[in-house]
Write an enzyme that holds these catalytic residues in place. Sequence first.
Site, PDB file in Angstrom:
ATOM      1  N   HIS E  76      66.327  24.278   7.089  1.00  0.00           N
ATOM      2  CA  HIS E  76      66.776  23.210   6.193  1.00  0.00           C
ATOM      3  C   HIS E  76      65.773  22.961   5.074  1.00  0.00           C
ATOM      4  O   HIS E  76      64.582  22.894   5.341  1.00  0.00           O
ATOM      5  CB  HIS E  76      66.957  21.912   6.983  1.00  0.00           C
ATOM      6  CG  HIS E  76      68.049  21.989   7.984  1.00  0.00           C
ATOM      7  ND1 HIS E  76      67.854  22.491   9.249  1.00  0.00           N
ATOM      8  CD2 HIS E  76      69.368  21.684   7.896  1.00  0.00           C
ATOM      9  CE1 HIS E  76      69.006  22.462   9.914  1.00  0.00           C
ATOM     10  NE2 HIS E  76      69.942  21.982   9.121  1.00  0.00           N
ATOM     11  N   MET E 110      58.440  25.799  10.972  1.00  0.00           N
ATOM     12  CA  MET E 110      58.737  27.056  10.280  1.00  0.00           C
ATOM     13  C   MET E 110      57.991  27.111   8.939  1.00  0.00           C
ATOM     14  O   MET E 110      57.544  28.180   8.527  1.00  0.00           O
ATOM     15  CB  MET E 110      60.249  27.236  10.039  1.00  0.00           C
ATOM     16  CG  MET E 110      61.091  27.444  11.299  1.00  0.00           C
ATOM     17  SD  MET E 110      60.442  28.616  12.530  1.00  0.00           S
ATOM     18  CE  MET E 110      60.221  30.100  11.565  1.00  0.00           C
ATOM     19  N   GLU E 111      57.834  25.955   8.296  1.00  0.00           N
ATOM     20  CA  GLU E 111      57.065  25.895   7.050  1.00  0.00           C
ATOM     21  C   GLU E 111      55.596  26.258   7.306  1.00  0.00           C
ATOM     22  O   GLU E 111      54.991  27.020   6.537  1.00  0.00           O
ATOM     23  CB  GLU E 111      57.153  24.487   6.429  1.00  0.00           C
ATOM     24  CG  GLU E 111      58.433  24.184   5.679  1.00  0.00           C
ATOM     25  CD  GLU E 111      59.665  23.956   6.577  1.00  0.00           C
ATOM     26  OE1 GLU E 111      59.512  23.882   7.824  1.00  0.00           O
ATOM     27  OE2 GLU E 111      60.782  23.864   6.029  1.00  0.00           O
ATOM     28  N   ASP E 125      46.600  41.973   1.059  1.00  0.00           N
ATOM     29  CA  ASP E 125      46.785  42.537  -0.278  1.00  0.00           C
ATOM     30  C   ASP E 125      45.485  42.505  -1.092  1.00  0.00           C
ATOM     31  O   ASP E 125      45.172  43.454  -1.815  1.00  0.00           O
ATOM     32  CB  ASP E 125      47.875  41.754  -1.009  1.00  0.00           C
ATOM     33  CG  ASP E 125      48.211  42.352  -2.362  1.00  0.00           C
ATOM     34  OD1 ASP E 125      48.530  43.557  -2.414  1.00  0.00           O
ATOM     35  OD2 ASP E 125      48.159  41.638  -3.379  1.00  0.00           O
TER      36      ASP E 125
END
Lengths: 154, 154, 154, 154, 154, 154
Positions: E76, E110-111, E125
Amino acid sequence: MPEFSHINNDRAYMVDVTEKDDVHRLARAEGRIHLRPETLEAIRSGEVIKGNVLATARIAAILAVKQTSSLIPMCHPLPVGGVDVDFHDGDGFISAEVAVRTYGRTGVEMEALTGVSVALLTIWDMVKSAEKDEDGQYPETSIEGICVTEKRKS
Amino acid sequence: MPEFSHINNDRAYMVDVTEKDDVHRLARAEGRIHLRPETLEAIRSGEVIKGNVLATARIAAILAVKQTSSLIPMCHPLPVGGVDVDFHDGDGFISAEVAVRTYGRTGVEMEALTGVSVALLTIWDMVKSAEKDEDGQYPETSIEGICVTEKRKS
Amino acid sequence: MPEFSHINNDRAYMVDVTEKDDVHRLARAEGRIHLRPETLEAIRSGEVIKGNVLATARIAAILAVKQTSSLIPMCHPLPVGGVDVDFHDGDGFISAEVAVRTYGRTGVEMEALTGVSVALLTIWDMVKSAEKDEDGQYPETSIEGICVTEKRKS
Amino acid sequence: MPEFSHINNDRAYMVDVTEKDDVHRLARAEGRIHLRPETLEAIRSGEVIKGNVLATARIAAILAVKQTSSLIPMCHPLPVGGVDVDFHDGDGFISAEVAVRTYGRTGVEMEALTGVSVALLTIWDMVKSAEKDEDGQYPETSIEGICVTEKRKS
Amino acid sequence: MPEFSHINNDRAYMVDVTEKDDVHRLARAEGRIHLRPETLEAIRSGEVIKGNVLATARIAAILAVKQTSSLIPMCHPLPVGGVDVDFHDGDGFISAEVAVRTYGRTGVEMEALTGVSVALLTIWDMVKSAEKDEDGQYPETSIEGICVTEKRKS
Amino acid sequence: MPEFSHINNDRAYMVDVTEKDDVHRLARAEGRIHLRPETLEAIRSGEVIKGNVLATARIAAILAVKQTSSLIPMCHPLPVGGVDVDFHDGDGFISAEVAVRTYGRTGVEMEALTGVSVALLTIWDMVKSAEKDEDGQYPETSIEGICVTEKRKS
């Protein structure tokens, strides 16, 4: 009469560049943000503040360069090949310079200008608590002199 | 010493605003793009050109306002409640004004400034074929005076 | 004269909704994609094909619902509270139905319509090798009947 | 048995196009939105309304064409080379036509179809206050006939 | 039988949270990236390298937290209220910890997990030229131990 | 001293790759998510649950691969040519493997690693109601072993 290549008949369109050649292209843009003397002094004298303000602005600018064709409606998506963002400490301001390289069919000046704009907006955001007056206004902060300083192909 | 609310200990962070109140907020920002007289004249006299240049810039600005928290790293996502973008014809330039309204926990000046920046960048893109000199450079084009003209809660 | 709430004076703008109430809202939209009999038969009889085509379309639709305000310029960002995407097997077509729920200041019919559109576009993409004729054209494929079937607040 | 190039073994995947040739490609798609007679009449007779509705839809469509590979899961990112969006006034509807050009490894019909879909959704959003009945429903509004009218390489 | 709240009947859907309460919520997640001793030593001893690697990872993580609902299909959208990203120097690895705060209807684990993942990917990276062996492979680099360390409401 | 190709002088930058050759490139990455035995058993024995969890994770991963250069600041945008996402059922975990192909100027290992990370995060989201203990914590869930298993050009 000047030419407007993004307008045809009665409407805006994204001009077809598929017939143009893929060549090496470079564009460089710059601009500056005018800040309060106290804010500039804090940035100059404080490694932590300076490092965080400018690193945040640099990374935001590099990401924004890659988003240019999502922000500017008639801008062509391009395989951005390299981006360099540098800052200078001026008299009453910080200046940002962004260089963008590509190997593609159109110039990258909009990418460089977008990078400069987002770099300066991010500096504003990072120092906004220092720039606001007691009424929450920004009487001294402004962004000035955004221009393209170099554009070439090779 | 000025306060830098986005820097804590030794690092940048997104300050917690969850304890702040949801209130009605407005921010208004403006800026201008300086263009060649011929370009300005073509925009003034040509309905088609004017309509397309400014409509494209207006819509780009409104979409950009809604993307502000993806562009400016420490900016909080906000339910943007209304955006109005207006343009004025000045002496040697076009100015853009963006007003943003929200009902939320933080101010929307970064949203208004982002809207103005993208409006002016889009005008640049729309007139770039008219602004370039024979070497493909932009000797007369620049973006100036981006500032916040009003910020309030109610 | 009909009202156009996204146009004010001479220009488009994003109407201010900050004075409206946060309420529970639901919108439901549907539409259908007409496909070749052989394609429909393959989807009906093949669990693998059906599962993959419809699962991909469903997830694309749910993600698109959340992107609506980035795609539709005057659309307000909204905290989408729930999305359900269902498909039905019709006579010569597959239909998609999307229900969107929110607790917010504006309706979610554009979100539901965007979800249906992206669901149907994704089905097209998933079956395009089956729908093309020998010249690479799509003589029988079309999207029809996208409409809002229900909209309410509570 | 029809071929489903996005499904392999038991699962959806993004088919490898790296062995295909870069060629000039064009795709053209169209579709229409059916509106109330009063809404169509207001658009026909009012330059301001018509200009704003169609300019907003055109720019949304051009931006959406460039976002196609973020919306449609198995769609390949492509260097979109040119986009043209046109509208026609029909009997009971407005039709949109989108042409997309690229020089790349896969066709651009999904890009053209996405552009048409977002153009029509944006028209809906721009006229929604005029299309709603007294219960806030849309009994007469629908999107129909989205199809690919031309696809070619050269 | 465990409950799967994102699956209903035969399909995935985005569960409706509009009936849940807006409350203050916090989630904290962490994870680590294992690197070559030489790479870790260069980061430890070089202020420039350390500052740039970690600042880039921190800002990428904060931006990613705000993009979580665009990346994770059933997640959401939430008004992220605050994000803090911290790094620690471990024995053979660098660890990242992300804390996310909101005032909303669903949790933000989840964030936080997305922020940790993007922080660690960005470190990879930034150091990849130092981690590759002579064949361009990464025999020693890995991301481990991504977990939620705290989740609460108040 | 190891080389850090994304850091130059005193700052992070996006290294210029325009002089590198366009070649066929492949990268393969993998990782795993450790879950409760009950959750794994439910996925193994329930076609509906398994199908929905893994289809959602697969599509999220493919979309994320295409967003890599928006998430990882110094990553170059690349024309992703093909993506394949596979899952395996392990002893106490599910593993994800992502293969990415391109024809371009830089490697795609960051794209493959981003795909694996988002696949695993999406599985977490899809099973989170089954993994939480009575206090809403995740004592047994973790993501482990994200690494590059193959990288080559041809």
